[in-house]
Design an enzyme around this catalytic site. Sequence first.
Site, PDB file in Angstrom:
ATOM      1  N   TYR A  47       0.815  -1.212   0.000  1.00  0.00           N
ATOM      2  CA  TYR A  47       0.000   0.000   0.000  1.00  0.00           C
ATOM      3  C   TYR A  47       0.856   1.273   0.000  1.00  0.00           C
ATOM      4  O   TYR A  47       1.586   1.536   0.953  1.00  0.00           O
ATOM      5  CB  TYR A  47      -0.937   0.021   1.205  1.00  0.00           C
ATOM      6  CG  TYR A  47      -1.873  -1.154   1.315  1.00  0.00           C
ATOM      7  CD1 TYR A  47      -2.199  -1.935   0.205  1.00  0.00           C
ATOM      8  CD2 TYR A  47      -2.457  -1.488   2.531  1.00  0.00           C
ATOM      9  CE1 TYR A  47      -3.052  -3.019   0.309  1.00  0.00           C
ATOM     10  CE2 TYR A  47      -3.323  -2.560   2.649  1.00  0.00           C
ATOM     11  CZ  TYR A  47      -3.617  -3.324   1.539  1.00  0.00           C
ATOM     12  OH  TYR A  47      -4.470  -4.388   1.654  1.00  0.00           O
ATOM     13  N   HIS A 113       0.304 -11.926   1.193  1.00  0.00           N
ATOM     14  CA  HIS A 113      -0.692 -11.090   0.511  1.00  0.00           C
ATOM     15  C   HIS A 113      -1.265 -11.782  -0.723  1.00  0.00           C
ATOM     16  O   HIS A 113      -2.461 -11.674  -1.007  1.00  0.00           O
ATOM     17  CB  HIS A 113      -0.044  -9.761   0.138  1.00  0.00           C
ATOM     18  CG  HIS A 113      -1.021  -8.649  -0.044  1.00  0.00           C
ATOM     19  ND1 HIS A 113      -0.640  -7.322  -0.028  1.00  0.00           N
ATOM     20  CD2 HIS A 113      -2.356  -8.628  -0.246  1.00  0.00           C
ATOM     21  CE1 HIS A 113      -1.697  -6.551  -0.210  1.00  0.00           C
ATOM     22  NE2 HIS A 113      -2.744  -7.322  -0.354  1.00  0.00           N
ATOM     23  N   SER A 192     -12.936  -5.375   1.378  1.00  0.00           N
ATOM     24  CA  SER A 192     -13.952  -4.772   0.514  1.00  0.00           C
ATOM     25  C   SER A 192     -15.359  -5.167   0.951  1.00  0.00           C
ATOM     26  O   SER A 192     -16.181  -5.587   0.127  1.00  0.00           O
ATOM     27  CB  SER A 192     -13.717  -5.142  -0.951  1.00  0.00           C
ATOM     28  OG  SER A 192     -12.494  -4.629  -1.413  1.00  0.00           O
ATOM     29  N   PRO A 193     -15.680  -5.022   2.239  1.00  0.00           N
ATOM     30  CA  PRO A 193     -16.982  -5.493   2.738  1.00  0.00           C
ATOM     31  C   PRO A 193     -18.160  -4.641   2.274  1.00  0.00           C
ATOM     32  O   PRO A 193     -19.305  -5.103   2.326  1.00  0.00           O
ATOM     33  CB  PRO A 193     -16.818  -5.412   4.257  1.00  0.00           C
ATOM     34  CG  PRO A 193     -15.822  -4.323   4.473  1.00  0.00           C
ATOM     35  CD  PRO A 193     -14.856  -4.460   3.328  1.00  0.00           C
ATOM     36  N   ARG A 196     -16.375  -2.025  -2.468  1.00  0.00           N
ATOM     37  CA  ARG A 196     -15.594  -0.926  -3.059  1.00  0.00           C
ATOM     38  C   ARG A 196     -16.449   0.337  -3.237  1.00  0.00           C
ATOM     39  O   ARG A 196     -16.311   1.063  -4.211  1.00  0.00           O
ATOM     40  CB  ARG A 196     -14.958  -1.375  -4.374  1.00  0.00           C
ATOM     41  CG  ARG A 196     -14.077  -2.619  -4.202  1.00  0.00           C
ATOM     42  CD  ARG A 196     -13.357  -3.019  -5.453  1.00  0.00           C
ATOM     43  NE  ARG A 196     -12.672  -4.302  -5.304  1.00  0.00           N
ATOM     44  CZ  ARG A 196     -11.463  -4.469  -4.770  1.00  0.00           C
ATOM     45  NH1 ARG A 196     -10.795  -3.434  -4.330  1.00  0.00           N
ATOM     46  NH2 ARG A 196     -10.925  -5.679  -4.689  1.00  0.00           N
ATOM     47  N   GLY A 197     -17.318   0.569  -2.252  1.00  0.00           N
ATOM     48  CA  GLY A 197     -18.147   1.759  -2.245  1.00  0.00           C
ATOM     49  C   GLY A 197     -19.539   1.560  -2.797  1.00  0.00           C
ATOM     50  O   GLY A 197     -20.426   2.393  -2.567  1.00  0.00           O
ATOM     51  N   PHE A 198     -19.769   0.471  -3.527  1.00  0.00           N
ATOM     52  CA  PHE A 198     -21.095   0.233  -4.106  1.00  0.00           C
ATOM     53  C   PHE A 198     -22.157   0.131  -3.016  1.00  0.00           C
ATOM     54  O   PHE A 198     -23.212   0.781  -3.089  1.00  0.00           O
ATOM     55  CB  PHE A 198     -21.076  -1.036  -4.959  1.00  0.00           C
ATOM     56  CG  PHE A 198     -22.427  -1.430  -5.486  1.00  0.00           C
ATOM     57  CD1 PHE A 198     -22.986  -0.742  -6.553  1.00  0.00           C
ATOM     58  CD2 PHE A 198     -23.144  -2.473  -4.923  1.00  0.00           C
ATOM     59  CE1 PHE A 198     -24.247  -1.094  -7.039  1.00  0.00           C
ATOM     60  CE2 PHE A 198     -24.389  -2.836  -5.399  1.00  0.00           C
ATOM     61  CZ  PHE A 198     -24.944  -2.139  -6.459  1.00  0.00           C
ATOM     62  N   SER A 200     -22.075   1.189   0.001  1.00  0.00           N
ATOM     63  CA  SER A 200     -22.225   2.400   0.800  1.00  0.00           C
ATOM     64  C   SER A 200     -22.902   3.494  -0.008  1.00  0.00           C
ATOM     65  O   SER A 200     -23.092   4.612   0.475  1.00  0.00           O
ATOM     66  CB  SER A 200     -20.867   2.886   1.320  1.00  0.00           C
ATOM     67  OG  SER A 200     -20.005   3.211   0.248  1.00  0.00           O
TER      68      SER A 200
END
Length: 324
Positions: A47, A113, A192-193, A196-198, A200
């Site tokens: 990251y 990873h 990504s729970p 990826r923003g979808f 939320s």
Amino acid sequence: MKLPRMGLGCMNLSHAYGIPPSPEEGLALLRAALDAGVTHLDTATLYGGGRNEELVGRALRGRRDEVVLASKGGMAQLDGVKVIDGRPSTLLAQVDASLDRLGVDHIDLYYLHRWDKTVPIGESVGALASAMDAGKIGAIGLSEVSVATLRSAQEVAPIAAVQNEYSLWTRNAELGMLSATAEDGIALVAFSPVARGFLSDSVGDPAALAEKDIRRKMPRFSSENWPVNAALLPQWRALAAEAGCTPAQLALAWLLSRGEHVVPIPGTTSVAHMRSNHAAVSLSVDAGLLERAGSLIDTSTVAGPRYAPGPAAEVDAETFEDAA
């Protein structure tokens, strides 16, 4: 090891989703998370080319004992290019580099990873086992692996956690990993729970995403698939309103209901969203409503695979394409 029910994924403070916040803003969020009672931070060598570990390390100064600290190796940026390398020498060097960047003497949980498919999984896990024996890491995790790979790794050393993508719109974990980890007392850490923003409801138009946002190359956000997926959002918003919570909280509550061993690690650049996400741990949502959520957004209703062919080849987790 017993992980807190929810953690904070730190990736997007330095990496992947367009232009990250400034280091000062990222530090403020991490400190606010600690103040809010977040006790599990997840970072990685990859990251920000190491910058994320440095940021997390700054936030932990004087507060190291408050958290379960997780990082990852085996995937790094070299001259700006992502490289998967699971050779023992590489992993041991990356553990040491992670310790230096974080400014700690041990990391509680260290993941491979990605499984480097050119290196037997036992060799990579054996290197992490030696780091554990040396007191540099407390436990070993694996990320984006299949049950078969998990079983092979367990022949070499105990595995404390598997971090695979898991959400309402990515159900691959239900092809065996959800039950396998439950049976063995392993944490299933869901990255990504909120899709990826979808989930939320924060994406809007994918065409407006920043140029280097990784979602631009993800099939579910493509011009072909996005309209199908976005059509689910009005009903999703209505379910969240009925539950009396935010869409992101409903997504997290659904994941938490999947088992006591399931640990979501939502990430955000917003202090308000971080606090809201963390509050989902104590939400009580009707089981019938959670079931309706699971029927609304599922493999059968979501358009597009989770990765394009190139990134898909890098992961080892079960796929619905293979199961068909």
